[in-house]
Design an enzyme around this catalytic site. Structure first.
Site, short mmCIF file in Angstrom:
data_model
loop_
_atom_site.label_atom_id
_atom_site.label_comp_id
_atom_site.label_asym_id
_atom_site.label_seq_id
_atom_site.Cartn_x
_atom_site.Cartn_y
_atom_site.Cartn_z
N GLU A 96 0.81 -1.22 0.00
CA GLU A 96 0.00 0.00 0.00
C GLU A 96 0.85 1.27 0.00
OE1 GLU A 96 -0.54 -2.69 1.73
OE2 GLU A 96 -2.50 -3.34 1.02
N HIS A 166 -12.00 -5.70 8.23
CA HIS A 166 -12.74 -5.50 6.99
C HIS A 166 -13.96 -4.63 7.26
CE1 HIS A 166 -10.53 -9.31 6.12
NE2 HIS A 166 -10.41 -8.79 4.93
C1 LIG Z 1 -1.97 -4.45 4.23
C2 LIG Z 1 -2.95 -5.37 3.61
N1 LIG Z 1 -3.25 -5.24 2.30
C3 LIG Z 1 -4.15 -6.06 1.72
C4 LIG Z 1 -4.76 -7.03 2.44
C5 LIG Z 1 -5.78 -7.94 1.76
N2 LIG Z 1 -5.22 -9.25 1.59
C6 LIG Z 1 -5.41 -10.20 2.51
S1 LIG Z 1 -4.58 -11.57 2.14
C7 LIG Z 1 -3.95 -10.95 0.72
C8 LIG Z 1 -3.06 -11.79 -0.13
C9 LIG Z 1 -1.86 -12.23 0.61
O1 LIG Z 1 -1.19 -13.20 -0.11
P1 LIG Z 1 0.04 -14.00 0.47
O2 LIG Z 1 0.90 -13.09 1.27
O3 LIG Z 1 0.66 -14.74 -0.65
O4 LIG Z 1 -0.58 -15.02 1.53
P2 LIG Z 1 -1.57 -16.25 1.27
O5 LIG Z 1 -2.96 -15.69 1.37
O6 LIG Z 1 -1.26 -16.82 -0.04
O7 LIG Z 1 -1.35 -17.19 2.40
C10 LIG Z 1 -4.41 -9.66 0.55
C11 LIG Z 1 -4.10 -8.81 -0.61
C12 LIG Z 1 -4.43 -7.14 3.82
N3 LIG Z 1 -4.99 -8.08 4.61
N4 LIG Z 1 -3.53 -6.31 4.37
#
Ligand SMILES: Cc1ncc(C[n+]2csc(CCOP(=O)(O)OP(=O)(O)O)c2C)c(N)n1
Ligand SMILES: [Mg+2]
Lengths: 361, 392
Positions: A96, A166
């Site tokens: 972000e 959320h």
């Molecule tokens: C700062 C922030 N930005 C966006 C999100 C929304 N979000 C939650 S999980 C995710 C993807 C994360 O992917 P990864 O780090 O590969 O973990 P995985 O879900 O594959 O275990 C996103 C974009 C968040 N929770 N926090």
């Protein structure tokens, strides 16, 4: 004109949930509608339409953010990448701070940078960029540089069971920052017009979208390119006993409280603030001078919420006209809860209680 | 230390049918033999010498790996159904497919080592000594949940097990883990902290800030990138210039590990712990896969092909790998393994039934734990005169 109003009336009847936005019935600028096409749209589709128009009318407009190339989690950016190409509509990595900082740079080159932060709860990694870079760029460079083309769109607010990360409504943090504008629409038609104004406004703007209404709020939205003025509040319901001020999704809850209060003989005036900074004090002041009472309601915790600022300003301006202390019906001073959401929320009944105790003060 | 069948906290509820339990115990304890097994593929090292591919294990350890992973798989699938039945609200992220990472890591560490992760935390919590009842109670927002029902799926914690939780903001837990590691080093504990994050999170600036701090001060911090190849709908190559996450520490050594091979994970974590205690941070990239979509609202099939998913299931599934090993070494029969799976199902169902009996938290709990008790913080109600309670 009257047939337009009727049409709006019908679209109101189709609103289903308690979050349905009946305030949208009271549109008075329906004249636009008669000449141009209108379409019944939900809020995310209205945003989508605004983004299409923004990219279409300005070749230097860009849309980017996490997964926006695929339409985004809430489908607001659906179809944009196909229509305008991947060099104007693109996914960013999950970062972000980087997204907003990049947007500031892009905007500083004279472009319209439309950034999406997936949830308002995730805007905080970018807080520094917004507060220290975006907001002060123009001022500290003596107007040599600015990032006025930057618009940050982000969904905010409760959805019924979103839990801690959320659901939050962080608007007040940004209202403490001269140099940016904060705008929150209440309905599809408003969302489209306000978003287009934000994108084209020469100041950096954080545009909070009420995610509860993305699908729920449905309204007739003009198909054409139109803008609604910023920093202009709107009286969406006339009344004489008390003024209610709110924004975004909370207005529909307040509207219901107004209807209930009416049954008990209390006439409420309801104002949609739309732009939180710089806000339209005059409209609120005029209303409070008429009613003598003020109630503010928002989902964010009461302490330090933007309601406090409105309250203080109106007390300064209307002190001798006030017949009761200003009431605030807001989220509680706790983190946004998961299982306790119904207790936390500034519900219709809480508002109704406060209307009554303020009127009977 | 491997999760031993008897001391493993999963079993504290003892929902296993005694006959099976005793037959396994019998086998595993009396005939516990040591085995040496090759990892599926070699480790790939960055700035360090890779550990040996030959992993020491025992028959009982293999059996416990099998059982633990089967139980987790079952638990996650049950959580899926509960979510669809609207008994779980909020956001829920499942770990099925990735079980070997949690289980293999636990086998290499002890409860004084710290673990901190993101929101995909159910199975890590179990490994750190949590129970199924706590899991399901928390998922359903009940009092008996590990966070008293206040956290939900994304916020599991277990202090006794050195499990610092369950974090919702992507990347935010990584610097926290480095702080934990500093605490360990300062008090001269022979322990380390494992901070887990995803391939998506690997692009957050916080990772690099945390890594620099850890390396600068030689902290016993191990950064574990669980690379399941997608961050929500975004494939790793779309969001990372270099998806070789184990190399992205530059000055910090790294190791790429087959995260679907529980023995490789164990070996890597053992190696990492020794390394970190002596030399400071290290990145472990676990090559793994999530079978479910990102969260419950993601069907998980729009940004990847069904063939890809079924291919991983067929060729790399962590449970099937252990099943094959158990059978090949004649440690248990196919029927015995099937029985374990049946038991896991039963254990999960019973835990769900118990969790459903757990009460919802008291409404007054809305106000607790915001600040330390007794600080006189006030909450305001809609009637500003009367409803103005001092928070407990
Ligand atoms: C700062 C922030 N930005 C966006 C999100 C929304 N979000 C939650 S999980 C995710 C993807 C994360 O992917 P990864 O780090 O590969 O973990 P995985 O879900 O594959 O275990 C996103 C974009 C968040 N929770 N926090
Ligand atoms: Mg991932």
């Amino acid at each position: 004109m009257s047939s337009c109003v009727k049409r709006f009336g019908r679209s109101c009847a189709s609103l289903v949930s308690k979050r349905g936005l009946s305030t949208s019935c009271i549109q008075k600028d329906a004249a636009v509608v008669a000449e141009n096409g209108v379409k019944s749209l939900n809020l995310y589709s209205a945003i989508n339409q605004a983004l299409h128009i923004a990219l279409d009318t300005d070749p230097r407009a860009y849309v980017f953010g996490e997964d926006v190339g695929f339409g985004g989690v809430f489908r607001c950016t659906t179809g944009l990448a196909d229509r305008f190409g991947r060099s104007r509509v693109f996914n960013t990595p999950l970062c972000e701070q980087g997204i907003v900082g990049f947007g500031i740079g892009l905007a500083a080159m004279g472009n319209r940078a439309i950034a999406e932060i997936q949830f308002a709860d995730y805007i905080f990694p970018a807080f520094d960029q917004i507060v220290n870079e975006a907001a002060k760029f123009r001022y500290r460079s003596g107007n040599q540089f600015n990032c006025g083309g930057l618009t940050i769109r982000t969904p905010y607010g409760a959805v019924g069971h979103g839990g801690h990360y959320h659901s939050q409504s962080p608007e007040a943090f940004f209202c403490h920052v001269p140099g940016i504008k904060v705008v929150i629409p209440r309905s599809p038609k408003q969302a489209k017009g306000l978003l287009l104004s934000c994108i084209r406004d020469p100041n950096p703007i954080v545009f909070f979208e009420p995610k509860w209404l993305y699908r729920l709020a449905v309204e007739d939205v003009p198909e054409d390119d139109y803008m609604l003025p910023l920093s202009e509040a709107e009286v969406i319901r006339q009344g004489c006993d008390i003024t209610l001020v709110g924004w975004g999704a909370q207005l529909s809850i307040m509207e219901q409280a107004c209807l209930d209060a009416e049954k008990e003989g209390i006439s409420c005036e309801l104002i949609d603030l739309k732009t939180l900074i710089p806000w339209d004090k005059e409209t609120v002041e005029a209303s409070v001078k008429k009613t003598g009472r003020l109630l503010i309601s928002h989902e964010a915790p009461v302490t330090g919420g933007f309601g406090a600022e409105i309250s203080a300003s109106i007390i300064e301006r209307c002190f001798s006209r006030l017949e009761a202390p200003v009431a605030r019906v807001c989220g509680l001073d706790t983190p946004f809860p998961l299982v306790f959401e119904p207790f936390y929320m500034p519900t219709k009944n809480k508002i109704l209680d406060a209307i009554k105790s303020t009127v009977n003060y | 230390m491997a999760l031993s069948r008897i001391t493993s906290p999963f079993r504290s509820t003892n929902l296993l049918i005694p006959s099976i339990l005793s037959s396994l115990r019998h086998r595993s304890i009396s005939n516990d033999t040591t085995l040496t097994i090759e990892t599926s593929i070699p480790f790939t090292a960055h700035n360090c010498d890779a550990p040996s591919r030959s992993v020491e294990t025992t028959t009982s350890e293999l059996m416990s790996f099998f059982r633990d992973m089967v139980l987790m798989r079952r638990m996650e699938i049950a959580a899926d159904s509960l979510y669809k039945a609207k008994l779980i609200r909020g956001f829920c992220h499942l770990y099925d497919g990735q079980e070997a990472v949690a289980v293999g890591m636990e086998a290499a560490i002890n409860s004084k080592d710290c673990v901190i992760t993101a929101y995909r935390d159910h199975c890590t919590f179990l490994c750190r000594g949590g129970t199924l009842i706590e899991v399901f109670s928390e998922l359903m927002g009940r009092k008996d949940g590990c966070s008293k029902g206040k956290g939900g799926s994304m916020h599991f914690y277990r202090k006794e097990g050195g499990f610092y939780g369950g974090h919702g903001i992507v990347g935010a837990q990584i610097p926290l883990g480095v702080g934990l590691a500093f605490g360990q080093k300062y008090s001269k504990d022979p322990n380390v902290t494992f901070s887990l994050y995803g391939d998506g999170a690997a692009n957050q600036g916080q990772l690099f800030e945390a890594l620099n701090i850890a390396a600068l001060w030689d902290l016993p911090a191990i950064l574990v990138c669980e690379n399941n190849h997608y961050g929500m709908g975004t494939a790793e190559w779309r969001s990372a210039k270099s998806p070789a996450y184990y190399k992205r520490g530059d000055y910090a050594p790294g190791l790429k590990v087959d995260g679907m091979d529980v023995l490789a994970v164990k070996q890597a974590c053992k190696f990492a712990k020794e390394h970190a205690l002596k030399n400071g941070p290290l990145i472990l990239e676990m090559d793994t896969y999530r079978y479910h979509g990102h969260s419950m609202s993601d069907p998980g099939s729009t940004y990847r092909t069904r063939d890809e998913i079924s291919g991983v299931r067929q060729e790399r599934d962590p449970i099937e790998r252990v099943r094959k090993l158990v059978l090949a070494h004649d440690i248990a029969t196919e029927k015995e393994l099937k029985d374990i799976e049946k038991e896991a199902r039963k254990e999960v169902d019973e835990a769900i039934a118990k969790a459903k009996e757990s009460q919802m938290p008291d409404p007054s709990d809305l106000y607790t734990n915001v600040y330390v008790k007794g600080l006189g913080v006030e909450a305001f109600g809609p009637d500003r005169k009367e409803v103005k309670a001092t928070l407990p």
